[in-house]
Write a protein that holds these residues in place. Structure first.
Motif, PDB file in Angstrom:
ATOM      1  N   LEU A  24     -68.271 134.733 -39.861  1.00 23.59           N
ATOM      2  CA  LEU A  24     -68.933 134.662 -38.555  1.00 23.59           C
ATOM      3  C   LEU A  24     -70.228 135.445 -38.621  1.00 23.59           C
ATOM      4  O   LEU A  24     -70.318 136.471 -39.290  1.00 23.59           O
ATOM      5  CB  LEU A  24     -68.064 135.279 -37.456  1.00 23.59           C
ATOM      6  N   ALA A  25     -71.210 134.955 -37.907  1.00 23.28           N
ATOM      7  CA  ALA A  25     -72.487 135.652 -37.771  1.00 23.28           C
ATOM      8  C   ALA A  25     -72.864 135.634 -36.300  1.00 23.28           C
ATOM      9  O   ALA A  25     -72.571 134.673 -35.589  1.00 23.28           O
ATOM     10  CB  ALA A  25     -73.563 134.968 -38.600  1.00 23.28           C
ATOM     11  N   LEU A  26     -73.474 136.673 -35.855  1.00 21.58           N
ATOM     12  CA  LEU A  26     -73.960 136.764 -34.481  1.00 21.58           C
ATOM     13  C   LEU A  26     -75.476 136.657 -34.539  1.00 21.58           C
ATOM     14  O   LEU A  26     -76.149 137.517 -35.109  1.00 21.58           O
ATOM     15  CB  LEU A  26     -73.527 138.093 -33.869  1.00 21.58           C
ATOM     16  N   ARG A  27     -76.008 135.579 -33.987  1.00 24.85           N
ATOM     17  CA  ARG A  27     -77.451 135.334 -34.020  1.00 24.85           C
ATOM     18  C   ARG A  27     -77.926 134.945 -32.631  1.00 24.85           C
ATOM     19  O   ARG A  27     -77.406 134.004 -32.040  1.00 24.85           O
ATOM     20  CB  ARG A  27     -77.803 134.218 -35.010  1.00 24.85           C
ATOM     21  N   THR A  43     -76.490 127.766 -46.244  1.00 25.39           N
ATOM     22  CA  THR A  43     -75.222 127.849 -45.529  1.00 25.39           C
ATOM     23  C   THR A  43     -75.057 126.664 -44.604  1.00 25.39           C
ATOM     24  O   THR A  43     -76.029 126.050 -44.178  1.00 25.39           O
ATOM     25  CB  THR A  43     -75.134 129.136 -44.668  1.00 25.39           C
ATOM     26  N   GLU A  44     -73.814 126.364 -44.324  1.00 25.44           N
ATOM     27  CA  GLU A  44     -73.473 125.369 -43.309  1.00 25.44           C
ATOM     28  C   GLU A  44     -72.940 126.163 -42.127  1.00 25.44           C
ATOM     29  O   GLU A  44     -71.970 126.896 -42.263  1.00 25.44           O
ATOM     30  CB  GLU A  44     -72.402 124.436 -43.860  1.00 25.44           C
ATOM     31  N   MET A  45     -73.587 126.061 -40.976  1.00 23.78           N
ATOM     32  CA  MET A  45     -73.233 126.879 -39.818  1.00 23.78           C
ATOM     33  C   MET A  45     -72.964 125.993 -38.606  1.00 23.78           C
ATOM     34  O   MET A  45     -73.657 124.993 -38.408  1.00 23.78           O
ATOM     35  CB  MET A  45     -74.369 127.851 -39.477  1.00 23.78           C
ATOM     36  N   ARG A  70     -70.264 128.888 -43.947  1.00 19.71           N
ATOM     37  CA  ARG A  70     -69.899 129.139 -45.335  1.00 19.71           C
ATOM     38  C   ARG A  70     -71.119 128.880 -46.195  1.00 19.71           C
ATOM     39  O   ARG A  70     -72.021 128.126 -45.815  1.00 19.71           O
ATOM     40  CB  ARG A  70     -68.759 128.232 -45.773  1.00 19.71           C
ATOM     41  N   PHE A  71     -71.158 129.533 -47.346  1.00 23.10           N
ATOM     42  CA  PHE A  71     -72.221 129.273 -48.303  1.00 23.10           C
ATOM     43  C   PHE A  71     -71.913 127.970 -49.019  1.00 23.10           C
ATOM     44  O   PHE A  71     -70.757 127.621 -49.233  1.00 23.10           O
ATOM     45  CB  PHE A  71     -72.351 130.418 -49.308  1.00 23.10           C
TER      46      PHE A  71
END
Length: 85
Positions: free
Chosen positions: A26-29, A45-47, A37-38
Motif C-alpha cells: 500500500l502507498a498513500l499518495r 508498478t501496477e497501482m 506491486r512492482f
C-alpha cells in the motif's frame, strides 16, 4: 504494528504491507490509498485504488514493505538477440 502506526509511516512515504498481501504493498499518495506491486525487475508498478477492509483496520501485522530482487518475472521470455531462432 497497528494501522495508526503504519499510516504515520505511510504519510512519510513508506510502502506498507501485510503477510496476506502476497508481495503487494500500500502507498498513500495525495491522501489516497493505493495498492500495487512492482512489475518484474523494473521500477514500474501496477497501482489501483484500494479501500481498507474491516480486517485491515483491525490488523496488528502491518509492516514496512521491503522489495527483494529479483522479483518473479511475469512476462514472456524472449530469446537473446544472438540466439538463432
Amino acid at each position: 504494528m497497528n494501522l495508526d502506526d503504519a499510516f504515520s509511516l505511510a504519510k512519510q512515504g513508506c510502502f506498507l504491507t501485510r503477510p496476506g498481501f502476497g508481495g503487494k504493498f500500500l502507498a498513500l499518495r495525495d491522501g489516497k490509498i493505493l495498492r500495487g506491486r512492482f512489475i518484474g525487475e523494473t521500477g514500474m508498478t501496477e497501482m489501483k485504488a484500494y479501500a481498507l477492509s474491516k480486517e485491515d483496520h483491525q490488523a496488528k501485522d502491518w509492516k514496512i514493505f521491503h522489495r527483494v530482487l529479483p522479483d518473479a518475472w511475469e512476462g514472456c521470455d524472449a530469446p537473446a538477440t544472438n540466439t538463432p531462432v
